[in-house]
Design a protein around this motif. Structure first.
Motif, PDB file in Angstrom:
ATOM      1  N   VAL A  30     109.966 105.205  19.392  1.00 37.08           N
ATOM      2  CA  VAL A  30     110.435 105.388  18.011  1.00 37.08           C
ATOM      3  C   VAL A  30     111.851 104.833  17.858  1.00 37.08           C
ATOM      4  CG1 VAL A  30     111.032 107.072  16.236  1.00 37.08           C
ATOM      5  CG2 VAL A  30     108.951 107.379  17.564  1.00 37.08           C
ATOM      6  N   VAL A  31     112.710 105.113  18.834  1.00 37.61           N
ATOM      7  CA  VAL A  31     114.080 104.582  18.799  1.00 37.61           C
ATOM      8  C   VAL A  31     114.055 103.054  18.744  1.00 37.61           C
ATOM      9  CG1 VAL A  31     116.210 104.316  20.130  1.00 37.61           C
ATOM     10  CG2 VAL A  31     115.139 106.560  19.935  1.00 37.61           C
ATOM     11  N   LEU A  32     113.225 102.446  19.574  1.00 34.74           N
ATOM     12  CA  LEU A  32     113.135 100.984  19.609  1.00 34.74           C
ATOM     13  C   LEU A  32     112.590 100.439  18.285  1.00 34.74           C
ATOM     14  CD1 LEU A  32     111.790 100.427  23.238  1.00 34.74           C
ATOM     15  CD2 LEU A  32     114.093  99.948  22.376  1.00 34.74           C
ATOM     16  N   MET A  33     111.601 101.130  17.733  1.00 40.10           N
ATOM     17  CA  MET A  33     111.023 100.697  16.451  1.00 40.10           C
ATOM     18  C   MET A  33     112.092 100.703  15.355  1.00 40.10           C
ATOM     19  SD  MET A  33     108.082  99.754  15.170  1.00 40.10           S
ATOM     20  CE  MET A  33     107.096  99.673  13.676  1.00 40.10           C
ATOM     21  N   LEU A  34     112.850 101.775  15.280  1.00 38.30           N
ATOM     22  CA  LEU A  34     113.899 101.883  14.270  1.00 38.30           C
ATOM     23  C   LEU A  34     114.996 100.848  14.515  1.00 38.30           C
ATOM     24  CD1 LEU A  34     114.181 105.769  14.076  1.00 38.30           C
ATOM     25  CD2 LEU A  34     113.173 104.261  12.346  1.00 38.30           C
ATOM     26  N   ALA A  35     115.315 100.613  15.784  1.00 33.81           N
ATOM     27  CA  ALA A  35     116.359  99.643  16.113  1.00 33.81           C
ATOM     28  C   ALA A  35     115.942  98.230  15.723  1.00 33.81           C
ATOM     29  CB  ALA A  35     116.681  99.711  17.603  1.00 33.81           C
ATOM     30  N   VAL A  36     114.683  97.870  16.023  1.00 34.59           N
ATOM     31  CA  VAL A  36     114.197  96.534  15.655  1.00 34.59           C
ATOM     32  C   VAL A  36     114.151  96.399  14.133  1.00 34.59           C
ATOM     33  CG1 VAL A  36     112.230  94.955  15.734  1.00 34.59           C
ATOM     34  CG2 VAL A  36     112.896  96.209  17.788  1.00 34.59           C
ATOM     35  N   GLY A  37     113.700  97.449  13.452  1.00 34.17           N
ATOM     36  CA  GLY A  37     113.653  97.416  11.993  1.00 34.17           C
ATOM     37  C   GLY A  37     115.032  97.240  11.378  1.00 34.17           C
ATOM     38  N   TRP A  38     116.022  97.936  11.942  1.00 34.77           N
ATOM     39  CA  TRP A  38     117.395  97.787  11.454  1.00 34.77           C
ATOM     40  C   TRP A  38     117.915  96.378  11.721  1.00 34.77           C
ATOM     41  CZ3 TRP A  38     121.919  96.658  14.121  1.00 34.77           C
ATOM     42  CH2 TRP A  38     123.100  96.765  13.372  1.00 34.77           C
ATOM     43  N   ALA A  39     117.670  95.862  12.928  1.00 33.20           N
ATOM     44  CA  ALA A  39     118.135  94.519  13.274  1.00 33.20           C
ATOM     45  C   ALA A  39     117.480  93.473  12.376  1.00 33.20           C
ATOM     46  CB  ALA A  39     117.831  94.229  14.743  1.00 33.20           C
ATOM     47  N   TYR A  40     116.221  93.694  12.022  1.00 39.06           N
ATOM     48  CA  TYR A  40     115.513  92.748  11.162  1.00 39.06           C
ATOM     49  C   TYR A  40     116.153  92.675   9.781  1.00 39.06           C
ATOM     50  CZ  TYR A  40     111.813  90.609   8.387  1.00 39.06           C
ATOM     51  OH  TYR A  40     111.125  89.792   7.533  1.00 39.06           O
ATOM     52  N   SER A  41     116.502  93.816   9.217  1.00 38.44           N
ATOM     53  CA  SER A  41     116.951  93.860   7.822  1.00 38.44           C
ATOM     54  C   SER A  41     118.462  93.930   7.642  1.00 38.44           C
ATOM     55  CB  SER A  41     116.327  95.066   7.110  1.00 38.44           C
ATOM     56  OG  SER A  41     114.934  94.965   7.049  1.00 38.44           O
ATOM     57  N   MET A  42     119.165  94.633   8.536  1.00 36.57           N
ATOM     58  CA  MET A  42     120.543  95.019   8.253  1.00 36.57           C
ATOM     59  C   MET A  42     121.554  94.643   9.348  1.00 36.57           C
ATOM     60  SD  MET A  42     120.112  96.591   5.300  1.00 36.57           S
ATOM     61  CE  MET A  42     121.538  97.641   5.012  1.00 36.57           C
ATOM     62  N   GLY A  43     121.124  94.058  10.427  1.00 41.45           N
ATOM     63  CA  GLY A  43     122.045  93.771  11.518  1.00 41.45           C
ATOM     64  C   GLY A  43     123.152  92.822  11.107  1.00 41.45           C
ATOM     65  N   PRO A  44     124.148  92.605  11.981  1.00 41.57           N
ATOM     66  CA  PRO A  44     125.251  91.683  11.672  1.00 41.57           C
ATOM     67  C   PRO A  44     124.746  90.294  11.275  1.00 41.57           C
ATOM     68  CG  PRO A  44     125.712  92.925  13.674  1.00 41.57           C
ATOM     69  CD  PRO A  44     124.289  93.227  13.302  1.00 41.57           C
ATOM     70  N   ARG A  45     123.702  89.851  11.965  1.00 41.23           N
ATOM     71  CA  ARG A  45     122.981  88.627  11.586  1.00 41.23           C
ATOM     72  C   ARG A  45     121.507  89.002  11.475  1.00 41.23           C
ATOM     73  NH1 ARG A  45     124.162  83.538  15.151  1.00 41.23           N
ATOM     74  NH2 ARG A  45     123.076  82.610  13.359  1.00 41.23           N
ATOM     75  N   PRO A  46     121.077  89.503  10.325  1.00 39.13           N
ATOM     76  CA  PRO A  46     119.711  90.033  10.194  1.00 39.13           C
ATOM     77  C   PRO A  46     118.667  89.048  10.699  1.00 39.13           C
ATOM     78  CG  PRO A  46     120.971  90.468   8.205  1.00 39.13           C
ATOM     79  CD  PRO A  46     121.817  89.566   9.053  1.00 39.13           C
ATOM     80  N   CYS A  47     117.748  89.543  11.491  1.00 35.56           N
ATOM     81  CA  CYS A  47     116.713  88.686  12.078  1.00 35.56           C
ATOM     82  C   CYS A  47     115.869  87.988  11.021  1.00 35.56           C
ATOM     83  CB  CYS A  47     115.810  89.519  12.991  1.00 35.56           C
ATOM     84  SG  CYS A  47     116.646  90.185  14.442  1.00 35.56           S
ATOM     85  N   LYS A  48     115.742  88.604   9.854  1.00 37.74           N
ATOM     86  CA  LYS A  48     114.919  88.023   8.790  1.00 37.74           C
ATOM     87  C   LYS A  48     115.475  86.698   8.277  1.00 37.74           C
ATOM     88  CE  LYS A  48     117.343  90.284   4.983  1.00 37.74           C
ATOM     89  NZ  LYS A  48     117.226  91.072   3.739  1.00 37.74           N
ATOM     90  N   GLN A  49     116.764  86.430   8.553  1.00 36.68           N
ATOM     91  CA  GLN A  49     117.408  85.242   8.016  1.00 36.68           C
ATOM     92  C   GLN A  49     117.001  83.956   8.734  1.00 36.68           C
ATOM     93  OE1 GLN A  49     118.604  86.734   5.101  1.00 36.68           O
ATOM     94  NE2 GLN A  49     120.412  85.461   5.342  1.00 36.68           N
ATOM     95  N   PHE A  82     106.995  90.328  16.093  1.00 34.03           N
ATOM     96  CA  PHE A  82     106.168  90.493  17.293  1.00 34.03           C
ATOM     97  C   PHE A  82     106.478  91.821  17.971  1.00 34.03           C
ATOM     98  CE2 PHE A  82     105.277  89.931  21.826  1.00 34.03           C
ATOM     99  CZ  PHE A  82     103.980  89.447  21.801  1.00 34.03           C
ATOM    100  N   ALA A  83     107.760  92.162  18.060  1.00 32.20           N
ATOM    101  CA  ALA A  83     108.161  93.421  18.698  1.00 32.20           C
ATOM    102  C   ALA A  83     107.642  94.630  17.931  1.00 32.20           C
ATOM    103  CB  ALA A  83     109.684  93.487  18.811  1.00 32.20           C
ATOM    104  N   LEU A  84     107.698  94.579  16.602  1.00 33.53           N
ATOM    105  CA  LEU A  84     107.183  95.693  15.796  1.00 33.53           C
ATOM    106  C   LEU A  84     105.698  95.928  16.065  1.00 33.53           C
ATOM    107  CD1 LEU A  84     108.924  95.002  12.367  1.00 33.53           C
ATOM    108  CD2 LEU A  84     109.517  96.788  14.008  1.00 33.53           C
ATOM    109  N   GLY A  85     104.954  94.845  16.242  1.00 33.73           N
ATOM    110  CA  GLY A  85     103.537  94.982  16.541  1.00 33.73           C
ATOM    111  C   GLY A  85     103.290  95.551  17.918  1.00 33.73           C
TER     112      GLY A  85
END
Length: 307
Positions: A128-147, A157-160
């Motif tokens: 759960v911690v990893l899921m939330l961390a990946v989700g945060w990094a995807y949307s809100m991190g210093p350099r969001p992964c979604k960009q 891939f990690a979320l899956g």
């Protein structure tokens, strides 16, 4: 009825409305498919352990639902600029769900997911911690992964993978092995390499928000060709892996392969071109294929039990 009672009733109604809007913002069709992924991991795990503790499985499922809901609600907060530019009708984009309210619900959901995960096992808590961390990094991190495309592919891939592993752990199956690895890796690859078809209808907002998606980088037609080829690669690779390593999954892999062919056809022909609704058709094929694949898996496992 007293003024205090009326105020409490109004607060309760307002809270219920906010939760309903938060659920809609998190895209119910996506939340359901995440639960199907979780259940697929649990079902595959159950084939190894036999009987699964129902209370543990339900607690784990609720924990994961809270985590995925939090991740996608947070994404809605982060995507408000591009969503509005793309004409999205989701609650945050249209102003029905304030961003501050959504953020408070994200915190509540994340806390719920962590507490319930801890009740299941330390491993589930870690997932759960990893899921939330990946989700945060995807949307809100210093350099969001979604960009960026590499960040998008790795995080999706990690979320899956984390979801299939969580289901496997909920069944008490121990270290992952066998079909869950083949199925989980193949379908997580499908999430990344076919799921980016969503970007075909969102180019205007993505460009405005500075996102370097495939259509922004390559142009729409080249992006369509790459997406079609990538989806086909996942489909055929899944078939070959299933035939060689997990024969029981072959009917499931065939569904993905057929879905990849349909997606390629829609993406590279006028069927998937035109207005925004038409451009979303390849993504809809992607989603329908996921549902069909997981339901086929459950059917195959049920038939195995009967046999």
């Amino acid at each position: 009825m007293t003024t205090k009672t009326l105020s409490q009733s109004a607060d309760a109604i307002g809270f219920a409305r906010s939760v309903r809007l938060a659920w809609h913002e998190a895209r119910p069709v996506v939340q359901i498919v995440f639960m199907l992924r979780f259940l697929a991991g649990a079902a595959l795990g159950a084939t190894y352990v036999g009987e699964v503790a129902a209370a543990t499985a339900v607690t784990a499922a609720l924990s994961w639902l809270a985590a995925t809901w939090a991740v996608y609600l947070l994404n809605g907060v982060a995507d408000v600029v591009e969503d509005r530019a793309n004409g999205s009708t989701r609650p945050i984009a249209r102003g029905d769900l304030p961003e501050e309210t959504a953020e408070r619900i994200v915190w509540a959901l994340a806390t719920t997911g962590l507490v319930l995960g801890a009740l299941v096992s330390p491993v589930m808590l870690l997932l759960v911690v990893l899921m939330l961390a990946v989700g945060w990094a995807y949307s809100m991190g210093p350099r969001p992964c979604k960009q960026y495309m590499p960040g998008f592919l790795v995080s999706v891939f990690a979320l899956g993978v984390l979801t299939y592993l969580a289901g496997w752990q909920a069944a008490g199956a121990g270290s992952p092995h066998g079909p869950v690895l083949v199925f989980g890796i193949a379908m997580s690859g499908w999430m990344g390499l076919a799921g980016w078809t969503k970007d075909l209808s969102d180019t205007t907002g993505d460009r405005l928000a500075g996102r370097r998606t495939l259509p922004v980088l390559l142009g729409e037609w080249r992006a369509r060709v790459v997406m079609a080829a990538a989806a086909s690669l996942v489909g055929w690779t899944f078939v070959l892996l299933s035939a060689g390593l997990a024969g029981d999954l072959l009917p499931v892999a065939v569904v993905v392969c057929v879905g990849s062919a349909v997606l390629a056809l829609v993406a590279t022909t006028p069927l998937g071109q035109g207005d925004r609704a038409a451009k979303r058709r390849p993504y809809r094929v992607f989603m329908v294929t996921q549902y069909a694949t997981h339901l086929t898996l459950f059917l195959c496992l049920a038939l195995d039990q009967v046999a």
